[in-house]
Scaffold this motif. Structure first.
Motif, PDB file in Angstrom:
ATOM      1  N   ARG A  32       0.844  -1.411  -0.101  1.00 57.50           N
ATOM      2  CA  ARG A  32       0.065  -0.058   0.058  1.00 57.50           C
ATOM      3  C   ARG A  32       0.899   1.206  -0.057  1.00 57.50           C
ATOM      4  NH1 ARG A  32      -4.501  -0.683  -1.957  1.00 57.50           N
ATOM      5  NH2 ARG A  32      -5.414   1.064  -0.715  1.00 57.50           N
ATOM      6  N   THR A  33       2.388   1.423  -0.421  1.00 59.56           N
ATOM      7  CA  THR A  33       3.087   2.504  -0.126  1.00 59.56           C
ATOM      8  C   THR A  33       3.571   2.703  -1.392  1.00 59.56           C
ATOM      9  OG1 THR A  33       3.190   2.040   2.324  1.00 59.56           O
ATOM     10  CG2 THR A  33       4.919   3.384   1.126  1.00 59.56           C
ATOM     11  N   GLU A  34       3.931   3.866  -1.721  1.00 58.13           N
ATOM     12  CA  GLU A  34       4.669   4.130  -3.117  1.00 58.13           C
ATOM     13  C   GLU A  34       5.685   5.409  -2.606  1.00 58.13           C
ATOM     14  OE1 GLU A  34       4.746   2.969  -6.118  1.00 58.13           O
ATOM     15  OE2 GLU A  34       3.098   1.579  -5.990  1.00 58.13           O
ATOM     16  N   VAL A  35       6.583   5.308  -3.074  1.00 57.43           N
ATOM     17  CA  VAL A  35       7.492   6.266  -2.894  1.00 57.43           C
ATOM     18  C   VAL A  35       8.329   7.072  -4.218  1.00 57.43           C
ATOM     19  CG1 VAL A  35       9.775   6.905  -1.606  1.00 57.43           C
ATOM     20  CG2 VAL A  35       8.310   4.975  -0.497  1.00 57.43           C
ATOM     21  N   PHE A  36       8.289   8.489  -4.229  1.00 54.48           N
ATOM     22  CA  PHE A  36       8.978   9.068  -5.230  1.00 54.48           C
ATOM     23  C   PHE A  36      10.021   9.984  -4.636  1.00 54.48           C
ATOM     24  CE2 PHE A  36       5.048   7.510  -7.076  1.00 54.48           C
ATOM     25  CZ  PHE A  36       5.189   7.319  -8.359  1.00 54.48           C
ATOM     26  N   THR A  37      11.190  10.150  -5.306  1.00 60.28           N
ATOM     27  CA  THR A  37      11.882  11.328  -4.965  1.00 60.28           C
ATOM     28  C   THR A  37      11.918  12.207  -6.227  1.00 60.28           C
ATOM     29  OG1 THR A  37      13.896  10.231  -6.096  1.00 60.28           O
ATOM     30  CG2 THR A  37      13.359   9.641  -3.867  1.00 60.28           C
ATOM     31  N   PHE A  38      12.510  13.476  -5.914  1.00 60.42           N
ATOM     32  CA  PHE A  38      12.354  14.613  -6.831  1.00 60.42           C
ATOM     33  C   PHE A  38      13.485  15.654  -6.322  1.00 60.42           C
ATOM     34  CE2 PHE A  38       9.277  15.956  -3.716  1.00 60.42           C
ATOM     35  CZ  PHE A  38       9.723  17.321  -3.650  1.00 60.42           C
ATOM     36  N   GLY A  39      14.209  15.938  -7.443  1.00 62.85           N
ATOM     37  CA  GLY A  39      15.340  17.162  -7.189  1.00 62.85           C
ATOM     38  C   GLY A  39      15.150  17.989  -8.442  1.00 62.85           C
ATOM     39  N   THR A  40      15.676  17.524  -9.470  1.00 62.26           N
ATOM     40  CA  THR A  40      15.275  18.186 -10.672  1.00 62.26           C
ATOM     41  C   THR A  40      14.651  17.179 -11.810  1.00 62.26           C
ATOM     42  OG1 THR A  40      17.508  17.457 -11.503  1.00 62.26           O
ATOM     43  CG2 THR A  40      17.314  19.903 -10.884  1.00 62.26           C
ATOM     44  N   ARG A  41      14.436  16.135 -11.317  1.00 59.55           N
ATOM     45  CA  ARG A  41      13.437  15.143 -11.892  1.00 59.55           C
ATOM     46  C   ARG A  41      12.804  14.249 -10.969  1.00 59.55           C
ATOM     47  NH1 ARG A  41      18.201  11.438 -14.613  1.00 59.55           N
ATOM     48  NH2 ARG A  41      19.204  13.599 -14.836  1.00 59.55           N
ATOM     49  N   LEU A  42      11.708  13.665 -11.606  1.00 59.42           N
ATOM     50  CA  LEU A  42      10.898  12.749 -10.808  1.00 59.42           C
ATOM     51  C   LEU A  42      11.317  11.208 -10.819  1.00 59.42           C
ATOM     52  CD1 LEU A  42       8.589  12.546  -8.705  1.00 59.42           C
ATOM     53  CD2 LEU A  42       7.016  12.104 -10.940  1.00 59.42           C
ATOM     54  N   THR A  43      11.523  10.482  -9.783  1.00 56.32           N
ATOM     55  CA  THR A  43      12.137   8.972 -10.005  1.00 56.32           C
ATOM     56  C   THR A  43      10.951   8.207  -8.850  1.00 56.32           C
ATOM     57  OG1 THR A  43      14.174   9.979 -10.305  1.00 56.32           O
ATOM     58  CG2 THR A  43      13.838   7.678  -9.611  1.00 56.32           C
ATOM     59  N   ARG A  44      10.514   7.092  -9.472  1.00 56.54           N
ATOM     60  CA  ARG A  44       9.856   6.081  -8.707  1.00 56.54           C
ATOM     61  C   ARG A  44      10.715   5.171  -8.239  1.00 56.54           C
ATOM     62  NH1 ARG A  44       4.517   2.756 -10.913  1.00 56.54           N
ATOM     63  NH2 ARG A  44       3.857   2.122  -8.830  1.00 56.54           N
ATOM     64  N   VAL A  45      10.779   5.194  -6.919  1.00 59.51           N
ATOM     65  CA  VAL A  45      11.965   4.153  -6.077  1.00 59.51           C
ATOM     66  C   VAL A  45      11.266   3.040  -5.340  1.00 59.51           C
ATOM     67  CG1 VAL A  45      13.669   6.124  -6.264  1.00 59.51           C
ATOM     68  CG2 VAL A  45      11.975   6.022  -4.388  1.00 59.51           C
ATOM     69  N   THR A  46      10.270   3.096  -5.427  1.00 57.45           N
ATOM     70  CA  THR A  46       9.221   1.935  -4.572  1.00 57.45           C
ATOM     71  C   THR A  46      10.153   0.402  -4.901  1.00 57.45           C
ATOM     72  OG1 THR A  46       7.190   2.971  -5.152  1.00 57.45           O
ATOM     73  CG2 THR A  46       7.213   0.840  -4.110  1.00 57.45           C
ATOM     74  N   ALA A  47      10.305   0.107  -5.827  1.00 55.43           N
ATOM     75  CA  ALA A  47      10.993  -1.123  -6.029  1.00 55.43           C
ATOM     76  C   ALA A  47      12.367  -1.236  -5.555  1.00 55.43           C
ATOM     77  CB  ALA A  47      11.067  -1.676  -7.351  1.00 55.43           C
ATOM     78  N   ALA A  48      13.019  -0.289  -5.620  1.00 55.63           N
ATOM     79  CA  ALA A  48      14.433  -0.306  -4.786  1.00 55.63           C
ATOM     80  C   ALA A  48      14.472  -0.164  -3.412  1.00 55.63           C
ATOM     81  CB  ALA A  48      15.368   1.040  -5.375  1.00 55.63           C
ATOM     82  N   LEU A  49      13.468   0.348  -2.975  1.00 58.21           N
ATOM     83  CA  LEU A  49      13.277   0.500  -1.394  1.00 58.21           C
ATOM     84  C   LEU A  49      12.534  -0.726  -0.784  1.00 58.21           C
ATOM     85  CD1 LEU A  49      12.554   4.238  -0.722  1.00 58.21           C
ATOM     86  CD2 LEU A  49      14.431   2.937  -0.119  1.00 58.21           C
ATOM     87  N   SER A  50      12.074  -1.625  -1.498  1.00 57.25           N
ATOM     88  CA  SER A  50      11.232  -2.801  -0.981  1.00 57.25           C
ATOM     89  C   SER A  50      12.305  -4.097  -0.524  1.00 57.25           C
ATOM     90  CB  SER A  50      10.598  -3.573  -2.199  1.00 57.25           C
ATOM     91  OG  SER A  50       9.635  -2.458  -2.628  1.00 57.25           O
ATOM     92  N   CYS A  51      13.526  -3.887  -0.572  1.00 59.00           N
ATOM     93  CA  CYS A  51      14.663  -4.765  -0.201  1.00 59.00           C
ATOM     94  C   CYS A  51      14.519  -4.758   1.273  1.00 59.00           C
ATOM     95  CB  CYS A  51      16.198  -4.396  -0.617  1.00 59.00           C
ATOM     96  SG  CYS A  51      17.142  -5.522  -0.179  1.00 59.00           S
ATOM     97  N   PRO A  52      14.478  -5.954   2.037  1.00 59.40           N
ATOM     98  CA  PRO A  52      14.240  -5.602   3.706  1.00 59.40           C
ATOM     99  C   PRO A  52      15.494  -5.361   4.124  1.00 59.40           C
ATOM    100  CG  PRO A  52      13.512  -7.873   2.560  1.00 59.40           C
ATOM    101  CD  PRO A  52      14.153  -7.319   1.458  1.00 59.40           C
ATOM    102  N   GLN A  53      16.788  -5.339   3.444  1.00 62.99           N
ATOM    103  CA  GLN A  53      17.962  -4.754   4.252  1.00 62.99           C
ATOM    104  C   GLN A  53      17.969  -3.364   3.688  1.00 62.99           C
ATOM    105  OE1 GLN A  53      17.916  -7.782   2.259  1.00 62.99           O
ATOM    106  NE2 GLN A  53      18.053  -9.093   4.293  1.00 62.99           N
TER     107      GLN A  53
END
Length: 398
Positions: A235-256
């Motif tokens: 149920r959680t989605e994460v995006f980062t932004f600076g000068t561009r928009l990046t979807r990072v949900t998959a990268a942060l899904s790692c338990p470690q």
């Protein structure tokens, strides 16, 4: 008026800059072509006022991390730590024949490089690309992350699920199960069956600012986002932004967490660079598959709100996010200070769209704000303006 450099000086400056980058490659520091273009573009748009400023331009744009810092410093000192180099980095004049000012000024150009390094005073328009390391987690951070992961589920809003499930009691009969049981009992209805719509967690949408003005907070803010994904992975989605928009949900899904941050460093290429909050939020809202993630969700934006240039796009996007989401919460590291007031034009313009403006700069303050979420969810909409003095926008748009 700035004196216009002659052709020979410009040619010498260009040759010296290219020679410096060639010397870096020979020494083992090999910046990618886009990073070299960022370095030259930064000098062309806002000339460094001294060698120290030039050093930060080169370090921010050309280096991927601190592993090559010693070699970089040695090469830079060889090429630029001389008294006669100050005039060699002056960029060429524009088509009207006017040379740019020695630094950003008030004409909308990029600010000095120290703003790119994350002093939290003003935003930068300088776009940088490259891998950024987010560090390793220590024992204290891991303890706080365990507390955060345990706290998230109880503080997130819920909604009745669309599908009905069997229940011992309820307001709606499950007629199919009632008749099936009646056939087994010789046609007699001896037991009633019910259905209900059990609660489920609303979607959580996190938009995390990774620009240079939040440089010292970025790692902890990404760890905070990691705990949210681990607490409610579906149920959680994460995006980062600076000068561009990046979807990072998959990268942060790692338990470690450290593995997750390492994977994130390969995807978030605009970290510690410029700021374009309005453009990033507009890009999110203009993408249909992203827009659907905000409908009915708890939307949390983690940013200092220091927009570069016109803040109208940021205010419009925030208003639209407020209408789409269940609640819109804004967490700013600047709001952790007791003297902070949302008086910049960007924050003052969007304060009426927020349900809460809170202060988060690390895991500890993040835990405190998460524990306040149930109070925010139970209160009226767009209540942030009630908890802050009426802001009066001052100064240039930020």
């Amino acid at each position: 008026m700035t004196e216009r450099p002659d052709r020979r000086s410009l040619r010498l400056a260009a040759d010296h800059l290219w020679g410096f980058m060639s010397a870096l490659r020979r020494a083992g520091v090999r910046p990618a072509p886009p990073k070299q273009a960022d370095f030259l573009r930064a000098i062309a748009e806002s000339a460094p006022r001294d060698v120290t400023s030039l050093y930060w331009y080169a370090r921010v744009t050309l280096l991927d991390g601190v592993a090559d810092l010693e070699t970089f410093d040695r090469v830079f000192d060889t090429w630029f730590r001389r008294d006669d180099i100050e005039t060699a980095v002056t960029p060429p004049p524009d088509e009207r024949g006017n040379a740019p000012a020695p630094h950003g000024g008030d004409d909308g150009g990029p600010p000095p490089p120290d703003a790119v390094q994350g002093n939290g005073v003003e935003a930068s328009a300088l776009a940088t690309t490259g891998r950024r390391a987010f560090g390793r987690s220590d024992a204290r951070q891991r303890d706080l992350m365990r507390s955060l992961q345990a706290t998230w589920p109880a503080c997130l809003p819920t909604i009745s699920s669309r599908r009905r499930h069997p229940a011992r009691s309820g307001r709606r009969l499950d007629m199919r199960r009632v008749w099936r049981q009646a056939r087994r009992d010789g046609g007699e209805i001896v037991r009633l069956r019910w259905t209900t719509r059990p609660p489920r967690t609303r979607r959580l949408l996190l938009l995390v600012d990774v620009s240079g003005s939040l440089r010292k907070h970025t790692s902890d803010l990404l760890r905070l986002a990691h705990t949210a994904i681990q607490a409610a992975p579906a149920r959680t989605e994460v995006f980062t932004f600076g000068t561009r928009l990046t979807r990072v949900t998959a990268a942060l899904s790692c338990p470690q967490v450290d593995r997750a941050l390492d994977a994130l460093s390969h995807e978030v290429l605009d970290a510690h660079g410029g700021t374009a909050i309005g453009a990033a939020l507009e890009r999110f809202l203009d993408t249909p598959r992203f827009l659907a993630l905000a409908r009915g969700a708890l939307v949390i934006v983690i940013s200092d709100g220091l927009e570069r240039g016109d803040c109208a796009a940021m205010v419009r996007s925030t208003e639209r996010l407020s209408r789409l989401g269940h609640r819109l919460v804004w967490w700013s590291p600047l709001a952790c200070s007791p003297t902070y007031r949302p008086i910049t034009r960007g924050m003052a313009g969007q304060l009426g769209s927020l349900d809460r403006l809170g202060g988060v700069r690390d895991l500890e303050t993040g835990l405190a704000e998460i524990r306040r979420l149930p109070t925010v969810l139970a209160g009226p909409r767009r209540a942030a303006a009630r908890h802050w003095p009426e802001p009066t926008p001052t100064g240039p748009p930020t």
